[in-house]
Motif scaffolding. Structure first.
Motif, PDB file in Angstrom:
ATOM      1  N   ILE A 181     101.923 -31.136  -6.649  1.00 52.20           N
ATOM      2  CA  ILE A 181     100.468 -30.962  -6.670  1.00 52.20           C
ATOM      3  C   ILE A 181      99.892 -32.281  -7.169  1.00 52.20           C
ATOM      4  O   ILE A 181     100.154 -32.694  -8.301  1.00 52.20           O
ATOM      5  CB  ILE A 181     100.053 -29.818  -7.614  1.00 52.20           C
ATOM      6  CG1 ILE A 181     100.796 -28.535  -7.264  1.00 52.20           C
ATOM      7  CG2 ILE A 181      98.541 -29.592  -7.553  1.00 52.20           C
ATOM      8  CD1 ILE A 181     100.583 -27.407  -8.271  1.00 52.20           C
ATOM      9  N   THR A 182      99.146 -32.959  -6.350  1.00 48.22           N
ATOM     10  CA  THR A 182      98.669 -34.299  -6.713  1.00 48.22           C
ATOM     11  C   THR A 182      97.155 -34.398  -6.859  1.00 48.22           C
ATOM     12  O   THR A 182      96.662 -35.372  -7.432  1.00 48.22           O
ATOM     13  CB  THR A 182      99.130 -35.331  -5.666  1.00 48.22           C
ATOM     14  OG1 THR A 182      98.665 -34.928  -4.375  1.00 48.22           O
ATOM     15  CG2 THR A 182     100.648 -35.418  -5.631  1.00 48.22           C
ATOM     16  N   GLN A 183      96.432 -33.419  -6.373  1.00 44.45           N
ATOM     17  CA  GLN A 183      94.978 -33.443  -6.529  1.00 44.45           C
ATOM     18  C   GLN A 183      94.634 -32.990  -7.949  1.00 44.45           C
ATOM     19  O   GLN A 183      95.050 -31.915  -8.385  1.00 44.45           O
ATOM     20  CB  GLN A 183      94.313 -32.529  -5.503  1.00 44.45           C
ATOM     21  CG  GLN A 183      92.796 -32.620  -5.508  1.00 44.45           C
ATOM     22  CD  GLN A 183      92.170 -31.662  -4.510  1.00 44.45           C
ATOM     23  OE1 GLN A 183      92.689 -30.566  -4.289  1.00 44.45           O
ATOM     24  NE2 GLN A 183      91.063 -32.068  -3.914  1.00 44.45           N
ATOM     25  N   LYS A 184      93.893 -33.799  -8.673  1.00 39.51           N
ATOM     26  CA  LYS A 184      93.651 -33.516 -10.092  1.00 39.51           C
ATOM     27  C   LYS A 184      92.994 -32.157 -10.327  1.00 39.51           C
ATOM     28  O   LYS A 184      93.342 -31.443 -11.282  1.00 39.51           O
ATOM     29  CB  LYS A 184      92.807 -34.630 -10.716  1.00 39.51           C
ATOM     30  CG  LYS A 184      91.435 -34.830 -10.095  1.00 39.51           C
ATOM     31  CD  LYS A 184      90.726 -36.038 -10.681  1.00 39.51           C
ATOM     32  CE  LYS A 184      89.344 -36.232 -10.051  1.00 39.51           C
ATOM     33  NZ  LYS A 184      88.668 -37.448 -10.567  1.00 39.51           N
ATOM     34  N   GLU A 185      92.071 -31.772  -9.457  1.00 37.24           N
ATOM     35  CA  GLU A 185      91.416 -30.478  -9.612  1.00 37.24           C
ATOM     36  C   GLU A 185      92.410 -29.331  -9.419  1.00 37.24           C
ATOM     37  O   GLU A 185      92.345 -28.308 -10.111  1.00 37.24           O
ATOM     38  CB  GLU A 185      90.261 -30.338  -8.619  1.00 37.24           C
ATOM     39  CG  GLU A 185      89.097 -31.283  -8.841  1.00 37.24           C
ATOM     40  CD  GLU A 185      89.308 -32.653  -8.197  1.00 37.24           C
ATOM     41  OE1 GLU A 185      88.414 -33.513  -8.326  1.00 37.24           O
ATOM     42  OE2 GLU A 185      90.380 -32.870  -7.559  1.00 37.24           O
ATOM     43  N   ALA A 186      93.337 -29.506  -8.486  1.00 32.90           N
ATOM     44  CA  ALA A 186      94.342 -28.479  -8.219  1.00 32.90           C
ATOM     45  C   ALA A 186      95.344 -28.378  -9.372  1.00 32.90           C
ATOM     46  O   ALA A 186      95.804 -27.284  -9.716  1.00 32.90           O
ATOM     47  CB  ALA A 186      95.066 -28.785  -6.912  1.00 32.90           C
ATOM     48  N   VAL A 187      95.679 -29.533  -9.969  1.00 32.42           N
ATOM     49  CA  VAL A 187      96.573 -29.522 -11.127  1.00 32.42           C
ATOM     50  C   VAL A 187      95.923 -28.748 -12.268  1.00 32.42           C
ATOM     51  O   VAL A 187      96.557 -27.903 -12.916  1.00 32.42           O
ATOM     52  CB  VAL A 187      96.920 -30.955 -11.585  1.00 32.42           C
ATOM     53  CG1 VAL A 187      97.699 -30.914 -12.898  1.00 32.42           C
ATOM     54  CG2 VAL A 187      97.725 -31.686 -10.522  1.00 32.42           C
ATOM     55  N   PHE A 188      94.647 -29.011 -12.513  1.00 33.37           N
ATOM     56  CA  PHE A 188      93.952 -28.300 -13.586  1.00 33.37           C
ATOM     57  C   PHE A 188      93.893 -26.798 -13.310  1.00 33.37           C
ATOM     58  O   PHE A 188      94.113 -25.980 -14.211  1.00 33.37           O
ATOM     59  CB  PHE A 188      92.533 -28.841 -13.783  1.00 33.37           C
ATOM     60  CG  PHE A 188      91.766 -28.068 -14.827  1.00 33.37           C
ATOM     61  CD1 PHE A 188      92.063 -28.216 -16.176  1.00 33.37           C
ATOM     62  CD2 PHE A 188      90.780 -27.160 -14.461  1.00 33.37           C
ATOM     63  CE1 PHE A 188      91.383 -27.476 -17.140  1.00 33.37           C
ATOM     64  CE2 PHE A 188      90.098 -26.422 -15.417  1.00 33.37           C
ATOM     65  CZ  PHE A 188      90.406 -26.585 -16.759  1.00 33.37           C
ATOM     66  N   LYS A 189      93.603 -26.428 -12.081  1.00 36.60           N
ATOM     67  CA  LYS A 189      93.535 -25.010 -11.717  1.00 36.60           C
ATOM     68  C   LYS A 189      94.887 -24.329 -11.958  1.00 36.60           C
ATOM     69  O   LYS A 189      94.951 -23.210 -12.491  1.00 36.60           O
ATOM     70  CB  LYS A 189      93.121 -24.871 -10.251  1.00 36.60           C
ATOM     71  CG  LYS A 189      92.961 -23.434  -9.793  1.00 36.60           C
ATOM     72  CD  LYS A 189      92.525 -23.378  -8.322  1.00 36.60           C
ATOM     73  CE  LYS A 189      92.389 -21.938  -7.842  1.00 36.60           C
ATOM     74  NZ  LYS A 189      91.998 -21.877  -6.400  1.00 36.60           N
ATOM     75  N   HIS A 190      95.963 -25.001 -11.562  1.00 40.00           N
ATOM     76  CA  HIS A 190      97.322 -24.486 -11.743  1.00 40.00           C
ATOM     77  C   HIS A 190      97.633 -24.334 -13.232  1.00 40.00           C
ATOM     78  O   HIS A 190      98.150 -23.291 -13.673  1.00 40.00           O
ATOM     79  CB  HIS A 190      98.284 -25.478 -11.084  1.00 40.00           C
ATOM     80  CG  HIS A 190      99.702 -25.032 -11.006  1.00 40.00           C
ATOM     81  ND1 HIS A 190     100.100 -23.827 -10.473  1.00 40.00           N
ATOM     82  CD2 HIS A 190     100.858 -25.661 -11.388  1.00 40.00           C
ATOM     83  CE1 HIS A 190     101.414 -23.722 -10.518  1.00 40.00           C
ATOM     84  NE2 HIS A 190     101.897 -24.827 -11.076  1.00 40.00           N
ATOM     85  N   LEU A 191      97.302 -25.356 -13.993  1.00 48.21           N
ATOM     86  CA  LEU A 191      97.551 -25.346 -15.434  1.00 48.21           C
ATOM     87  C   LEU A 191      96.686 -24.301 -16.136  1.00 48.21           C
ATOM     88  O   LEU A 191      97.139 -23.605 -17.050  1.00 48.21           O
ATOM     89  CB  LEU A 191      97.283 -26.741 -16.004  1.00 48.21           C
ATOM     90  CG  LEU A 191      97.564 -26.964 -17.492  1.00 48.21           C
ATOM     91  CD1 LEU A 191      98.986 -26.554 -17.852  1.00 48.21           C
ATOM     92  CD2 LEU A 191      97.328 -28.423 -17.858  1.00 48.21           C
ATOM     93  N   TYR A 192      95.438 -24.188 -15.713  1.00 48.82           N
ATOM     94  CA  TYR A 192      94.510 -23.213 -16.312  1.00 48.82           C
ATOM     95  C   TYR A 192      95.076 -21.801 -16.160  1.00 48.82           C
ATOM     96  O   TYR A 192      95.017 -20.998 -17.100  1.00 48.82           O
ATOM     97  CB  TYR A 192      93.141 -23.315 -15.628  1.00 48.82           C
ATOM     98  CG  TYR A 192      92.085 -22.429 -16.238  1.00 48.82           C
ATOM     99  CD1 TYR A 192      91.242 -22.908 -17.242  1.00 48.82           C
ATOM    100  CD2 TYR A 192      91.914 -21.107 -15.810  1.00 48.82           C
ATOM    101  CE1 TYR A 192      90.276 -22.099 -17.810  1.00 48.82           C
ATOM    102  CE2 TYR A 192      90.947 -20.284 -16.370  1.00 48.82           C
ATOM    103  CZ  TYR A 192      90.129 -20.791 -17.364  1.00 48.82           C
ATOM    104  OH  TYR A 192      89.177 -19.979 -17.935  1.00 48.82           O
ATOM    105  N   SER A 193      95.619 -21.511 -15.008  1.00 52.01           N
ATOM    106  CA  SER A 193      96.174 -20.183 -14.768  1.00 52.01           C
ATOM    107  C   SER A 193      97.350 -19.903 -15.696  1.00 52.01           C
ATOM    108  O   SER A 193      97.475 -18.800 -16.255  1.00 52.01           O
ATOM    109  CB  SER A 193      96.625 -20.058 -13.305  1.00 52.01           C
ATOM    110  OG  SER A 193      97.223 -18.808 -13.065  1.00 52.01           O
ATOM    111  N   MET A 194      98.210 -20.903 -15.889  1.00 48.03           N
ATOM    112  CA  MET A 194      99.377 -20.710 -16.748  1.00 48.03           C
ATOM    113  C   MET A 194      98.993 -20.627 -18.212  1.00 48.03           C
ATOM    114  O   MET A 194      99.487 -19.771 -18.954  1.00 48.03           O
ATOM    115  CB  MET A 194     100.375 -21.851 -16.517  1.00 48.03           C
ATOM    116  CG  MET A 194     100.985 -21.868 -15.123  1.00 48.03           C
ATOM    117  SD  MET A 194     102.326 -23.077 -14.916  1.00 48.03           S
ATOM    118  CE  MET A 194     101.392 -24.620 -14.896  1.00 48.03           C
TER     119      MET A 194
END
Length: 245
Positions: A181-194
């Motif tokens: 996952i390289t898009q910064k917004e997508a990384v944050f979304k993934h991390l936020y969920s965890m």
């Protein structure tokens, strides 16, 4: 204020260590198996101490040619010896600098193999236990090594902020286009969920529970600095602080 623990694999010859180090909680330092040598270890340890970052060992299969990302067919004795040689080399450098080696996190194929293969997991565990070093183990949930370590070594469950998951807690293979996952917004979304919801969103939107207490961002992702700085900005807005020792 909430806190979040972020770790990063460093000392691997990447360009961004000095830019990433100030923002993370812990670093996992390559100690010669897949990358690194005494000089890079010393440099990375010094950088970690300057930035008050926890120092960990990042041993690998002894396979620099493939950056430790392919399983290696070696004996349990050879593997244990290699892991301990890597550990002792880094531990001595940390000691000479007046620092403390706090944890261990296997790298690449060794990390994945120890998560599912009992013999390899036990060999890694034996290498740590017989080293005499007082270390915490970073390991994935639902993994063989975390189960074998129970009652023997403290385990901190880890999840990856920039990697996609399969429903069995394994990482999507790097051979697939969607592994990273390289898009910064997508990384944050993934991390936020965890972090906030306690769940990992896998392929096909399948959700699995997560108890991860530390989250890894890969230093060799080309825009890793941009991603981490974006995460710091988002955390600040949510009144979340990245932990430090």
């Amino acid at each position: 204020m909430k806190t979040i623990h972020i770790n990063c694999d460093l000392g691997e010859g990447g360009k961004y260590d000095a830019q990433l180090m100030p923002h993370i909680s812990a670093c996992n330092i390559a100690c010669g198996g897949h990358a690194g040598d005494a000089e890079t270890m010393l440099k990375t340890v010094s950088l970690a101490m300057e930035n008050k970052v926890e120092i960990g060992a990042h041993p690998s299969y002894p396979d620099r040619e493939n950056f430790g990302r392919q399983s290696l067919d070696i004996s349990e004795k050879e593997l244990k010896r290699s892991i301990q040689e890597q550990l002792f080399l880094l531990a001595e450098i940390v000691k000479k600098q007046g620092g403390k080696l706090t944890h261990i996190k296997p790298h690449g194929a060794l990390y994945n193999d120890a998560a599912r293969d009992e013999k390899i997991a036990q060999t890694v565990l034996d290498a740590i236990l017989e080293s005499g070093l007082d270390l915490m183990l970073y390991a994935p949930e639902n993994s063989m090594i975390s189960r074998l370590a129970e009652g023997k070594i403290p385990v901190l469950f880890e999840a990856f902020a920039d990697r996609n998951y399969n429903p069995n807690f394994s990482l999507v293979s790097r051979a697939k286009n969607n592994a990273l996952i390289t898009q910064k917004e997508a990384v944050f979304k993934h991390l936020y969920s965890m972090f906030f919801k306690g769940e990992i969103v896998c392929e096909k939107s399948i959700k699995i529970p997560s108890r991860a207490a530390t989250f890894c961002l890969h230093s060799d992702t080309p825009n890793s600095v941009e991603i981490l700085e974006y995460l710091v900005e988002k955390f600040h807005a949510l009144n979340i602080k990245i932990t430090k020792p």
